[in-house]
Write an enzyme that holds these catalytic residues in place. Sequence first.
Site: not given
Length: 127
Positions: A4-6, A8
């Site tokens: 999810t971080y990547a 975003s």
Amino acid sequence: MPSTYAQSKLANLLFAREMAKQYPEITTVSVHPGFVKSNLMKVPAVVKPVLNLMMPVLMGMIQPWEGVQTSLHAILEDNLENGAYYAQQNSPKGCVGGWPAVSPNDQVTDENAAKLWLISENLVGLN
């Protein structure tokens, strides 16, 4: 499947790229401060002193004052490349960095930026 971080972070790059095309009179860029020492990584107190010694050497972790240089450059520089990506030299995964830099993610394309823009317009009811 990317985290999810990547995802975003990818969206940030794509958005800046497309916004520069949609609104060329507004300078928009994305920045990556590098691998900055912060409290984001929560670890047990016993492990922290060891990590504080090892992380800068083994993984290129930098101090906050070093990480903020990319943002300051983007804020203070008059001649930025609109839609570009600015990154520290010692970003994770061996990325070279630079001002502007080339994203190591091969999904950062004009086509994907336009798709994200269109999907975003539809989701917020602008299209």
